[in-house]
Design an enzyme around this catalytic site. Structure first.
Site, PDB file in Angstrom:
ATOM      1  N   GLN A 163      12.597  -5.737  10.630  1.00 19.95           N
ATOM      2  CA  GLN A 163      13.558  -6.484  10.193  1.00 19.95           C
ATOM      3  C   GLN A 163      14.726  -6.665  11.325  1.00 19.95           C
ATOM      4  O   GLN A 163      15.513  -7.315  11.197  1.00 19.95           O
ATOM      5  CB  GLN A 163      14.301  -6.072   8.933  1.00 19.95           C
ATOM      6  N   CYS A 171      -6.201  -2.147  13.073  1.00 20.13           N
ATOM      7  CA  CYS A 171      -7.715  -2.264  12.794  1.00 20.13           C
ATOM      8  C   CYS A 171      -8.729  -1.719  13.671  1.00 20.13           C
ATOM      9  O   CYS A 171      -9.620  -1.204  13.128  1.00 20.13           O
ATOM     10  CB  CYS A 171      -7.900  -3.673  12.240  1.00 20.13           C
ATOM     11  N   SER A 203       5.339  -2.237  12.583  1.00 25.65           N
ATOM     12  CA  SER A 203       5.139  -3.354  11.675  1.00 25.65           C
ATOM     13  C   SER A 203       6.564  -3.008  10.527  1.00 25.65           C
ATOM     14  O   SER A 203       7.171  -4.298  10.248  1.00 25.65           O
ATOM     15  CB  SER A 203       3.882  -3.256  10.791  1.00 25.65           C
ATOM     16  N   HIS A 260      -9.002  -9.718   3.929  1.00 26.24           N
ATOM     17  CA  HIS A 260      -7.930  -9.359   2.916  1.00 26.24           C
ATOM     18  C   HIS A 260      -8.376  -9.208   1.586  1.00 26.24           C
ATOM     19  O   HIS A 260      -8.619  -8.118   1.451  1.00 26.24           O
ATOM     20  CB  HIS A 260      -7.098 -10.904   2.846  1.00 26.24           C
ATOM     21  N   ASN A 315       4.920 -11.226   8.851  1.00 29.97           N
ATOM     22  CA  ASN A 315       3.524 -11.016   9.617  1.00 29.97           C
ATOM     23  C   ASN A 315       3.475 -11.520  10.986  1.00 29.97           C
ATOM     24  O   ASN A 315       2.637 -11.080  11.905  1.00 29.97           O
ATOM     25  CB  ASN A 315       2.673 -11.704   8.856  1.00 29.97           C
ATOM     26  N   HIS A 358      -3.671   1.959   8.311  1.00 28.98           N
ATOM     27  CA  HIS A 358      -3.240   2.238   9.655  1.00 28.98           C
ATOM     28  C   HIS A 358      -2.519   3.342   9.819  1.00 28.98           C
ATOM     29  O   HIS A 358      -1.902   3.884   9.031  1.00 28.98           O
ATOM     30  CB  HIS A 358      -2.397   0.778  10.086  1.00 28.98           C
ATOM     31  N   SER A 414       1.560  -0.262  -5.381  1.00 30.46           N
ATOM     32  CA  SER A 414       0.583  -0.762  -4.112  1.00 30.46           C
ATOM     33  C   SER A 414       0.246  -2.218  -4.517  1.00 30.46           C
ATOM     34  O   SER A 414       0.380  -2.727  -5.565  1.00 30.46           O
ATOM     35  CB  SER A 414      -0.462   0.234  -4.364  1.00 30.46           C
ATOM     36  N   ASP A 466      -0.240  -4.342  14.573  1.00 34.66           N
ATOM     37  CA  ASP A 466      -0.845  -3.865  13.341  1.00 34.66           C
ATOM     38  C   ASP A 466      -2.320  -4.615  13.212  1.00 34.66           C
ATOM     39  O   ASP A 466      -3.374  -3.802  12.982  1.00 34.66           O
ATOM     40  CB  ASP A 466       0.078  -4.393  12.211  1.00 34.66           C
ATOM     41  N   ASN A 467      -2.426  -5.776  13.060  1.00 28.97           N
ATOM     42  CA  ASN A 467      -3.622  -6.460  12.848  1.00 28.97           C
ATOM     43  C   ASN A 467      -4.590  -6.091  14.049  1.00 28.97           C
ATOM     44  O   ASN A 467      -5.668  -5.627  13.618  1.00 28.97           O
ATOM     45  CB  ASN A 467      -3.539  -7.853  12.900  1.00 28.97           C
ATOM     46  N   LYS A 489       4.201  -7.038  14.732  1.00 23.21           N
ATOM     47  CA  LYS A 489       3.437  -7.057  13.591  1.00 23.21           C
ATOM     48  C   LYS A 489       1.983  -7.550  13.992  1.00 23.21           C
ATOM     49  O   LYS A 489       0.880  -6.647  14.046  1.00 23.21           O
ATOM     50  CB  LYS A 489       4.008  -7.601  12.461  1.00 23.21           C
ATOM     51  N   SER A 513      -5.677   1.630  -2.245  1.00 17.59           N
ATOM     52  CA  SER A 513      -5.016   1.909  -1.081  1.00 17.59           C
ATOM     53  C   SER A 513      -4.050   3.121  -1.105  1.00 17.59           C
ATOM     54  O   SER A 513      -3.380   3.555  -0.366  1.00 17.59           O
ATOM     55  CB  SER A 513      -4.406   0.751  -0.303  1.00 17.59           C
ATOM     56  N   ASP A 520       3.069  -7.721  -0.007  1.00 14.32           N
ATOM     57  CA  ASP A 520       2.359  -7.513   1.173  1.00 14.32           C
ATOM     58  C   ASP A 520       0.752  -8.240   0.290  1.00 14.32           C
ATOM     59  O   ASP A 520       0.307  -7.719  -0.471  1.00 14.32           O
ATOM     60  CB  ASP A 520       1.897  -6.145   1.375  1.00 14.32           C
ATOM     61  N   HIS A 527       0.876  -1.043  -0.162  1.00 14.80           N
ATOM     62  CA  HIS A 527       0.111  -0.030   0.057  1.00 14.80           C
ATOM     63  C   HIS A 527       0.593   1.272  -0.051  1.00 14.80           C
ATOM     64  O   HIS A 527       1.511   1.514   0.957  1.00 14.80           O
ATOM     65  CB  HIS A 527      -0.917  -0.005   1.101  1.00 14.80           C
ATOM     66  N   GLU A 581       4.421  -9.471   4.360  1.00 18.61           N
ATOM     67  CA  GLU A 581       3.756  -8.611   5.395  1.00 18.61           C
ATOM     68  C   GLU A 581       2.593  -9.114   6.022  1.00 18.61           C
ATOM     69  O   GLU A 581       2.139  -8.559   7.344  1.00 18.61           O
ATOM     70  CB  GLU A 581       3.374  -7.253   4.931  1.00 18.61           C
TER      71      GLU A 581
END
Lengths: 476, 476, 476, 476
Positions: D416, D244, D412, D350, D230, D404, D85, D239-240, D235, D90, D139, D62, D205
């Protein structure tokens, strides 16, 4: 309390506080069964085939009403059972009486001394000359510890003739353990070896016990297979989280009647137990401050709007302190001296060493005023200011209230089954209706229609369980 | 329990359960004082000037630890006090013992019969030949009722020579009231008139009592001034709301140990009490359904994500039912028959007639199994299904737990002061810091820098208070 | 934008941003109608009888989609309508276009200058030589103010021949008001007197306007009857509370996309608006700190677990600041200078003077960087640190988002009806089912079966409404 | 939009909507940096050593403001970057413009057709004759898919001379993929082989992409190493969950302005995304009903007071439906036909196949009314009732809002690094202070003082990361 074993009319051994409470215990057991659909459905499903027929099971686990339902589930499946509590304050005397009268050998009462505690543990493990139990249901690992220390001492004795010397340790509790082993040695120098030989394995209920087991496994000291029940999702993410969310305020209210709203509550540790405790305090209207060592847990606390500080930052302004870490030396006597008058200090994590009880008890000039059992006010000589310590630093939900409620313990205790099945058994009681995957959806996400729905790393204990299932086949 | 008045060594009258609990009561009173800054600061501020010097005060209000602090605040201000409870289950016996021993004449114990209850009320009102109290602190209006009924009976007697006939009513409780008045009449036919004459006024603590007072005022039947303490914001919006939010789960846990999470809880009524109860159940993880008659309250419930249905819609699927309406006939025996096995039924609203206890008790073939005091399982003969009724349908937070916590009761009980001052007295304990208006801001919004901050229609009781202040000047 | 009135093909006047957005506006109006059952049922119930037949109504109220539904409800009941917005940023241009094209005379666009704003207000009030409107729907009181100032100036002019002098005031906005009145005087020296004569009354929507009205009433300056719509429960306890709970995070997200979780949010004021804002921030995962002058509100905040401090205590550590006080000079430029880099400062209370915009704009060396309309970063020269100010200090929910959602505005706007009826009209949409009192219960609690369910002091505005109903009979 | 690549003055390729938005994008990027301490500290810590010097990185993720900060972090570490993207709606056009102008080759705009979408993907992967990227940041797995399909087609072509036949599939999107590969084959029959050769690995991701990778790994089809980003805690559990929780209401509000309080919201799926969505709806005042296939997740929902039912049970009474399952065919057109008028249907799980968009679009007589971009009302011919579908069934938080917020994306995107370090980097921004283990405590619990604090099975991706670190050493 004289440490003499008593016997029922049918000859079963027991030692409880007051056998006249058995009827009351039975009534509450019947109430609890309605709340424990997992255990009840075990009886229904497996009762007829008697899979535990002839098995001897020793339990060292809080002797509550909920545990009573567990014990009677085990006997309904064919087992013989001997039981002690794993905490000196956690026994519910009416539960112990009902089980002692009706179902199993129980050695437990609320308010044991440490001496009495270990006597009970030893009694629960002692099945007579033929060796010990086939299975142990352990919570915190004390039964496991006793066998390991017993075997160690017997080995030294066999080699050197030396018996354990209680005075070799400063730890008063460990002195008692060594005394008991020493006494046992003199009766039967192979007593714990025989236990070890017979034992198929132990299932361990709680984080602290599991940690001990992993440590023993790493050093090669673990003498028998162990099942990690704690880490099944329907245990750690339910009992620890939702159980403590329920029982922390319950214990606080029963012990102190204090209004939680408006207070500042410090939760030490933000693991599953800490998350449950923090949620309970927050929703009751307290302002919650979390202490953590783990940055991930700390960030989770922040995402829920909680402040993350060190204990030192807040020790003089908070009203309620609760340890949930599974570690020791969290709240020290020097912290306690700086607290506000009548600050409440309690532990719902593991052993009483999360709080520096020894430092408190031996502080020069400190004065202990027992408001009621398990609720003490400790007054420091210099400030005349007092703090309120619950359950002498031991698990306050069991010491000051009745522990976790039946429903969540049904999830925990049913965990000899697969995790998802445990959850499924409890949905009906709450009126839930599951959605079912179509064949096409199942293929799309590569998840079987009937589950398991979680990836493998969510279910670490299952392999062990398979192993034990095989053992069962061999043994019973 | 023989209804004989006892006396302390100093000659003060009392009747309590167990005087040996006085030390325990004293310890808990001391803890409570730390949580009740409003009352404590009354002692500090007004103690020296003894504004209640010589005043006789009768209280009819739950004889708890918190009330004990109120009583000792009144005596610290110079008053003499006689006290009874306003609910047969709400007395904490250690609180009663401590007060009886140290401070005031107490007639109260946990688990009174109705006969005993009214005997205690009459004892608390009886100050001897010189008439009754100067002030009454009433909760629910029973002391007020007794005087009104007494005066009424004396008037009839004076005119017609007729004494009250207990058999003239079907209501068993009112039969007792009439008996007591009848007995009194035969001793002193002006007893209640003398009380009325002396009395400066009554302060009424709760919604139900206030409603009764307004009804009497409308019909011209009210015999003396009354202060509506209930509707001060720091009472109704604190005690009713935050108090019940605290004490509903407390009572449920102590009585049943049931897990609230996952259950369906029906809260009948969504006024201040209902809002507190619904919030408590929701945050404990229950799914909450509200019943309401008032569309505004119903819409408020919906805005909080709660479902609004009728009791009939949900009676067979819910787990917990709690009445908070201040009305009668909310949960009838026909509802109870349709409930799930072990559904919990309780009342935190006002009298036990919110639940149809009479219908339940007289249901043909119904079986009552007392699990423990104030926790009964009632089994219906046809279904063999049982429901669990708490505190015999009376206020469950007082019957099964210890009522509201000290802090919120400090707000309620300090309400002889102005409302905002009450709030201000409690902020320091919670570490709050108020912002102060500038002169310029004060002018802009036309609010005095020192308050009051609320518009007049928020403070209906103040005028009455002014009245009573004047009375005080006259009397003391 | 040249200030020239335009006309539709049917000759109705208007001035909007972009008439081509009318179709889009119509689609959103249709969506909103589904969410506004109160207004829709007014049309259904009262449309046929045309109670507003022939009435001229002027509105000065945020020209949003929700207001569009209100306007079309008024026209459906027979009224003629002229409208302006009461805030320079709150107009939704597509709503204005749809109404201008289809239903009423509209003078409003998003981003008016103050000059334009007052021009629009004057246009909305000007119904031609025959005088002004019969009724005013006011929000914040600007239409009411203009008439009062106009009448005052005309009186002076009649007596002395003097016209208002804009340079007599420092307040730039009031200079504009005086200019407009001055221009009007020169055309018709009785213009505002004629308005006053014709006007039956004003209904005022919001706290600020109501305060102004009460102040005028006290000094005897109020020229016509006024209805306090704000204090009906279904307005102040819904729109202010639930509306702001919805629209504060909406505005924050649209303006800044900032993550609210983990942040420290300071809510200045804990009235209904502040309660809604604090709830929104808390549930979004922020740590909330409240500032208050009123100890009762402060104690309520504490009971919800919020910290109560002064702005000075927290100004340098918080991330989000939101004023909700209805007072001025809450966040001053000296506060803003001490804030963290990119702290967000916004107002959802009333006028932009809650925030010291003038102090900020005139701070030496300050630099304004417009990220996007209504989102400015202001950088201080010394620290190079910037703060983000939303909607230039004006109502951020209307400036940065679309204001309150339709459902809650339906409650607010339907308040020409009785309060409880308003609530009742909205229950069906949410699937609620009310419980009905029995006759017996109704007698017991002295509440009519059909309501009203609230005591009289809950319904202060009803008497006024009765008055206005009578007026209607006279006028239309 | 003609699919022609453009070039900056420095010769870098791009294709974006409107280059004039670059300044606006730059301002918002600067705001976001303050909210993304993880990425910023990567620049500070690793910028000087240029660990990505010379690396080519392709991203399919995105193209938002937050991603812009990620891209500039990669370039600050020395990489060259090409970006597209991973979702047609997005892209934030101002972010794309700023990056295209200042930092990297971008091919992305809001509202791509599927044809355009895959063209952009191919452009981002195409680094010219020397092969593709060294690393892919994927992603959802579309970049990975294109390479795998490309290699497969090239192998068939090499063996048989056959090129892919778009008409061989019914899936319109896959027809486009095959066309692009076919075109590529005709230019360079080893194009995707060269990419595969050069590629060190892909980091994925999101849950959906990770599932695809595991499926490929199981069948042996996976052509290069993959890092599962993920499943790192910072993450998936941030993130999730928290992302959300923030962006579902944001999307709903921007798209529909609907009041959430009082509504019934159905959340399909109660994984991390579903938990965040349910929490958001519950705290906004909706009544939440969950659908689930997994009994553990279902029981978790119940413990939070949510009802668990099937979609069929509630389809006709709910107001908002949101899919979060990661599976397909969740809400079918037959469900949508039974919904209430103006029910809102959206997906935050998704792909758009969670909602049966194809069934809806092809339903006979259905009428689509576009209220505004990404907000469509679909009216069924029989009932005249309409439903509102957001973002054409694609991720509504990105389609209707801005995805987000920066802070959670910083967690997220910093993954690394090791998980706990990521969390640690974000604590300072929120004012948190970590507690430090003592040596003694560290020994007691067998956890190093500096961490890691979580057991190994919490950190599955780390081994892979080690692998990739070695790869880096080889490559760069």
């Amino acid at each position: 309390m004289a440490l003499l074993v008593e016997k029922t009319s049918s000859g079963r051994e027991y030692k409880v506080k007051d056998m006249s409470q058995a009827d009351f215990g039975r009534l509450e057991i019947e109430l609890a069964e309605v709340e424990m659909p997992g255990l009840v459905s075990c009886c229904t499903e497996f009762g007829p085939s008697q899979p535990l027929k002839g098995a001897r099971i020793t339990g060292s686990l809080h002797m509550t009403i909920q545990t009573a339902v567990l014990i009677e589930t085990l006997t309904a499946l064919g087992a013989e059972v001997r039981w002690c509590s794993c905490n000196i304050f956690s026994t519910q005397d009416h539960a112990a009486a009902a089980i002692a009268r009706d179902s199993a050998a129980v050695f437990a009462w609320k308010g044991e001394t440490l001496q009495e505690y270990w006597w009970c543990t030893e009694r629960a493990l002692d099945w007579g000359p033929g060796g010990g139990p086939d299975l142990i249901v352990d919570d915190g690992g004390d039964a496991t510890l006793l066998i390991h220390e017993g075997v160690k001492a017997e080995e030294i004795f066999a080699k050197t003739g030396q018996v354990p010397d209680p005075s070799s340790t400063d730890n008063p509790e460990f002195q008692i353990v060594l005394s008991i082993i020493k006494d046992g040695l003199q009766v039967d120098p192979k007593k714990y070896h025989k236990m070890k030989e017979r034992l198929v394995g132990v299932s361990e209920e709680t984080t602290t016990g599991v940690k001990r087991l992993y440590q023993m496994q790493e050093t090669g000291a673990l003498l028998f297979p162990a099942i990690n029940v704690n880490d099944s999702v329907t245990k750690s993410k339910f009992d620890n989280l939702y159980g403590c969310r329920h029982s922390l305020p319950d214990g606080l209210m029963r012990a102190t009647d204090v209004m939680i709203a408006g207070k500042v509550a410090v939760i030490c540790g933000y693991g599953d137990v800490g998350k449950g405790c923090a949620a309970a305090m927050k929703t009751a209207g307290a302002r919650v401050i979390v202490t953590e060592i783990d940055p991930i847990c700390a960030l989770q606390a922040l995402m829920e709007g909680l402040q993350v500080l060190t204990l030192e930052d807040v020790v003089s302004e908070a009203d309620i302190f609760c340890t949930t870490t599974g570690n020791k030396d969290i709240i020290m006597v020097d912290h306690m001296r700086k607290m506000k008058n009548n600050a409440i200090v309690c532990n719902i994590g593991h052993f009483d060493n999360e709080i520096d009880m020894q430092g408190l008890e031996t502080f020069p000039g400190v004065k202990r005023i027992t408001i009621k059992p398990q609720t003490d006010r400790w007054v420091f000589p210099d400030t005349k200011s007092g703090i309120i310590v619950l359950a002498e630093g031991r698990l306050m939900n069991l010491g000051c209230a009745t522990g976790h409620p039946s429903f969540v313990m049904s999830c925990s205790f049913t965990n000899q089954h697969l995790d998802e099945k445990v959850a499924a058994l409890h949905l009906g009681k709450l009126g839930a209706r599951l959605t079912k995957l179509t064949k096409d959806q199942s293929d799309y996400v590569s998840i079987p229609i009937e589950g398991p729905y979680k990836p493998g790393h969510y279910r670490p204990f299952e392999l062990v369980w398979v192993l034990v299932e095989e053992c069962e086949i061999l043994v019973f």
